[in-house]
Design an enzyme around this catalytic site. Sequence first.
Site: not given
Length: 888
Positions: A14-17, A20-22, A37, A128
């Site tokens: 779904l996404g990463e930052g 970590g990754k989701v 996550k 955050d």
Amino acid sequence: MDNQLPHYSRERLLGEGGMGKVYLAQDNQLQRQVAIKELTYQPKDGEVNHALQEARLLARVNHANIIQIYNVHDEGDHISLVMEYFNSKTLTQFLLESYCTLVKKLDLLQQLSAGLAAAHKSDVIHCDLKPNNILVNAQGLLKITDFGIALIASNEINNEQTDSTEGMQYGSLLYMSPEQIQKKPLDYRSDIFSFGIVAYQLMVGSHPFTLGNNGGSATDIAQRICQQTPEHAKNLMLNAPSALTDLLMEMLIQPLEQRTLTASAIENRLKHIRTALIQAEISEQATIPLSEVPLGELPLSAQLTANEYATQPIQLAENLPTPWFRQSNIAITSMTILCIMLILLYWFDQTNKVESKQVVILKPTLSDSSIMAPMQQDLVTSAVEDALRQAVINTKDMYLISQREVNAITKAYPDDLNKLRQATGASDIISTELECDNNRCKVSFSRLVANVNNSDRLAVKSEKNWLAPIDRFSAVFSTSQTQFAALFPEHSEVNQSALVQRPINEDDYRDYIELYSEIKGHGNYSADSLDQLEALLTRSPYLYAAYGLYRDTALDLYMDSKDKKYFQQLEQLLQNSPPEYRYSVFEAIDRFWLASDMGQVKAAKLQITEAKKRGADGLTILGFEAFMFFSSGKYQQAADSYANAFKLRPSTALLNNIAFSYWRLGDLTKAEYSLNEMLEIVPDNSIAQRLQVNIWLMQGKLELAISAYEKIVISLNNSKDLSNLSLAYGLNKQYIKSLEFAHKALKLSPKHPVNLLNLADIEMILGNESEAISLYQKVVIILADKDEVKSLTYLAQAYGQLKQANLAIAALTRAQALAPENGEVSYSSAIVYSLLKENASALHHVKKALKDHIGVVWFNLPWFDGLCAEFEFQQLMKKYDNATRCSI
């Protein structure tokens, strides 16, 4: 990931930052989609353990505007968080792809503040908060996500000069508070500042600490956050309400000690601003020219003009003279505007008031297809039922209707939920159906309310369906409460107004549910179950629901045994409870019932005052006050309090209490009026029927009373009803039958003073004087220290029969002081003075008793034979259709 987390199947990224990754994944056990996550960073000094601890604690926060954490997996070198999957976009994406009005933006911020308030109430600081961590779906529902670096706001953590502040650098510099950038200890006010940046950017369209189109680097912006004040939002939002622009700037105050806003206060202010804007739009539309003319009735060339008028104010040409009729209407227009403003102020006040709910929680039912073992069924249904009941209790402006009251109605009308709603005065009925196998249950909640178009039918207001694992009862409890909250989308603080839930050991919670099922589900309580509850609360003092169960069990055991040790045990338990509970409204309620059952009137009244201070609802307070009035023999005040409660919740139970208060007061007319109202709703209610028969007996309607009591004693065989039947036979001069049922009543309750007095009276009438005197003496021993109206009247009669004139008159004097208008007091006074051969005083009280609707047949008893020598008594008997009394 599939190997690391065997119960989940990864579907896609779904996404990463940076942290970590989701992934979107499938929960193979519960058959639902989840987001997982994986935290992939490699921190120093054991910060993985710190994040793991925080994430586990965060799982206790349940709110519609927060992404729920379902589970945490510690794989040693990284952590996986299993979370609710929410098909949505980030706030940034949502704003880019959607057109948002000012009202819609306010709605988003209101949801954001509600979620943040729930987190802060559980002592969780997000740390955050930024647009990418705020999700919005197509319907406009907002949820806060990414609590992975959240800080638990406890003194223990904030006082540590360790990585509690260092860890905050994982947040985004663009949205940090000054204290977070400077690595100072944090509290909830840090999130308020970050919220202010997000809100300012949403409303104004630019970051408050950027300069022009090029805001500079993140480090430059962070420096300005610490050193500069942003331009006031009012200069950039020329048409916005000052209440909104001022609020934006209050959130961005740099000095921590001056930043006093809470998330709850922000939510409340946003709600008011949004409501005012909506109403202003409505008011503006209501005065638009041509708005009352349908466009279809205008010429085509005029339709555009009408549309333009509908969206823009009319501009008058400058320097034109005002027509005379316009001048004459200026005063009228001013007055009209003033009236509209007053109406709007009243409307705003009313819209801020949350509609109170009176809620029935039905016992969960299992479908016939459920294959779960019976004991497991009991535990699951008990966990769900207790969760719902606790959620209602823990919600401001919600009142839980007692299970005893519900059972009384469903027993007579088992399949008529609308009758249940009418009889209990419920605004909402929550029904639960479960379909279970040996691993999980499909749970269905339905919220039923009165049908708008047909008040004789119920309508489903909202529904929730979900899957519950049966291996963790604490999860069943918490998820049930979350789903219950979703049934009331208009009620923003369901299950949030009182005690914050603490994590409870699963084994302890299972023990609690087993005790709850046994005590509440099956009615099996004992001294042993009380000991088990005490041991449980010693291990888990934050298992708040167990305190109410302990109180009910202890007081029930006292009622059965009259052993005051149960009072002492309850007092000790409350004294040892944690401060959160000890200073809560629930503890005040516990102590009220403890004090009232101990007969400590002053202490009970103090607890009513304490409960008010701690936020007890109006219905609870009125119920306490009415109970105290009734217990003290102040029946008029009790009736008034019950009547005030009836205005808030029109129920048959309150009608019964009103009728019973008037019956004790001796006002049989008002008692019967309230009772007839009750019987119109529940004609088959046994409690109402028995009170009706008691009134017939007092009124001297002997044939009706005897017939009804004969039917009642066949089915119930209750000593009170047997005693009343004996009285009815005695008044009807069927003394042998009266004696038979008096003995039966006394055999069932050998120490009940009424049973003793009735049997003594019959024995005296039949000439068994020695037996009668022995029984009267027993009545005196039991009632000598009682200070309640009925007890005093019985005591006076016993003293009168024993020829102890001074003691009899003293008891009557006290009873008259407590209830000066009570017909039964007058009747007892007439008996005593007649027995003492003080005919003038006896006649005075005979007249008063008859005036107070005591049935004339009661004066046929032999105690009044001496009054037949008085002409006035003979005339009274004729007046009340008992002319043959003195010729008997």
